[in-house]
Design a protein around this motif. Structure first.
Motif, short mmCIF file in Angstrom:
data_model
loop_
_atom_site.label_atom_id
_atom_site.label_comp_id
_atom_site.label_asym_id
_atom_site.label_seq_id
_atom_site.Cartn_x
_atom_site.Cartn_y
_atom_site.Cartn_z
N GLU A 53 -49.93 37.67 18.13
CA GLU A 53 -49.50 36.77 17.06
C GLU A 53 -48.37 35.91 17.60
N THR A 54 -48.41 34.63 17.35
CA THR A 54 -47.40 33.73 17.90
C THR A 54 -46.75 32.91 16.79
N HIS A 55 -45.49 32.56 17.04
CA HIS A 55 -44.72 31.75 16.10
C HIS A 55 -44.20 30.53 16.84
N HIS A 56 -44.77 29.38 16.49
CA HIS A 56 -44.44 28.13 17.16
C HIS A 56 -43.40 27.37 16.33
N PHE A 57 -42.31 26.99 16.98
CA PHE A 57 -41.32 26.14 16.34
C PHE A 57 -41.44 24.77 16.99
N VAL A 58 -41.89 23.81 16.17
CA VAL A 58 -42.49 22.57 16.66
C VAL A 58 -41.53 21.39 16.59
N THR A 59 -41.49 20.65 17.69
CA THR A 59 -40.78 19.37 17.76
C THR A 59 -41.80 18.27 18.00
N ARG A 60 -41.71 17.22 17.22
CA ARG A 60 -42.61 16.08 17.41
C ARG A 60 -41.89 14.99 18.19
N LEU A 61 -42.30 14.79 19.47
CA LEU A 61 -41.69 13.72 20.26
C LEU A 61 -42.21 12.36 19.83
N ASN A 62 -43.47 12.30 19.47
CA ASN A 62 -44.08 11.10 18.88
C ASN A 62 -45.37 11.53 18.21
N GLN A 63 -46.16 10.59 17.73
CA GLN A 63 -47.35 10.92 16.97
C GLN A 63 -48.45 11.54 17.83
N ASP A 64 -48.33 11.43 19.14
CA ASP A 64 -49.37 11.94 20.03
C ASP A 64 -48.94 13.17 20.83
N PHE A 65 -47.68 13.58 20.69
CA PHE A 65 -47.19 14.66 21.56
C PHE A 65 -46.24 15.58 20.80
N LEU A 66 -46.59 16.86 20.78
CA LEU A 66 -45.73 17.89 20.18
C LEU A 66 -45.34 18.90 21.26
N GLN A 67 -44.16 19.48 21.13
CA GLN A 67 -43.78 20.56 22.02
C GLN A 67 -43.28 21.72 21.18
N CYS A 68 -43.65 22.93 21.60
CA CYS A 68 -43.39 24.10 20.78
C CYS A 68 -42.68 25.18 21.58
N ALA A 69 -41.59 25.69 21.04
CA ALA A 69 -40.98 26.92 21.55
C ALA A 69 -41.70 28.06 20.84
N VAL A 70 -42.28 28.97 21.61
CA VAL A 70 -43.12 30.02 21.03
C VAL A 70 -42.36 31.35 21.06
N TYR A 71 -42.28 31.99 19.91
CA TYR A 71 -41.60 33.27 19.75
C TYR A 71 -42.59 34.35 19.33
#
Length: 244
Positions: A65-83
């Motif tokens: 099970e994963t928990h993604h904390f999501v940052t949207r850099l723009n409409q085409d690219f997301l980056q997630c710190a996964v806990y």
């Protein structure tokens, strides 16, 4: 050289406490003071919490099970710190990058093999934003169903590792095939925690538009029956000048 699962040796399964002494009052005061004086801008850009599941590409029987904390850099690219959880004691176990189909199609074929599609994961009700009403998520889910992700797990807590050990492991998304399906007991445990029904979400997302085409280079294991594992080996360093 490490073993193919990224570890220096077999580790017992289960949840192991992270080694280290309890936080001192001085450390807590320093952290609180720094928090008040520093901007922490990248962290404050995390706007979403997503709970879902992932499988190890080299061993689909291992699922987390994963928990993604999501940052949207723009409409085409997301980056997630996964806990590994959304608790204050959650451990950072990896990072996932998410791109739209437009960006993914421009990647080299060999690179595309490292990415997975999200359409099934979302349509099946496995991808959820806890405590956010389903109607509020609809537009976002439509967009995410057309995305691809690359997820590296750096801390294999499912096998009991007390620290991040060995090389990172490439993770893949759940799929509608026998080996790629999430264990029902894992889904039920997650659903009970948040008071949701993945089956209900699946039914409510039936009309969610699906991608017209999912690039077969993604979810590479489905076509090849092969995953990816990283071995660590010593190599000569590149230096401006040789050692004397």
């Amino acid at each position: 050289m490490a073993s193919s699962d990224g570890s220096p040796g077999a580790m017992p399964s289960g949840d192991s406490p992270t080694p280290g002494k309890p936080m001192t009052v001085g450390s807590k005061m320093l952290d609180k003071g720094a928090q008040m004086m520093q901007s922490l801008k990248p962290v404050k850009q995390m706007q979403q919490h997503v709970c879902t599941f992932a499988l190890y590409s080299h061993d689909l029987t291992r699922q987390i099970e994963t928990h993604h904390f999501v940052t949207r850099l723009n409409q085409d690219f997301l980056q997630c710190a996964v806990y590994d959880s959304d608790a204050s004691s959650g451990r950072l176990i990896g990072v996932e990058y998410i791109v739209t189909d437009r960006i993914f199609e421009a990647l080299p074929p060999e690179e595309q093999k490292l990415w997975h599609s999200h359409a099934y994961e979302i349509k099946a009700g496995l991808w959820v934003n806890p405590r956010v009403p389903e109607m509020v998520q609809q537009t976002e889910l439509q967009n995410l169903a057309k995305t691809y992700g690359k997820f590296w797990c750096t801390w294999q807590v499912d096998r009991g590792d007390p620290l991040p050990l060995g090389a990172p492991s490439l993770m893949v998304s759940p799929q509608a095939v026998n080996l790629g399906m999430v264990k029902p007991e894992m889904v039920q445990r997650r659903d009970d925690k948040y008071g949701i029904s993945s089956e209900y979400l699946k039914q409510s997302r039936v009309e969610l538009p699906e991608p017209e085409w999912i690039n077969p280079q993604a979810d590479y294991w489905k076509q090849s029956g092969k995953g990816f594992a990283i071995d660590i080996e010593q190599i000569g360093m590149k230096l401006k000048a040789p050692f004397p």
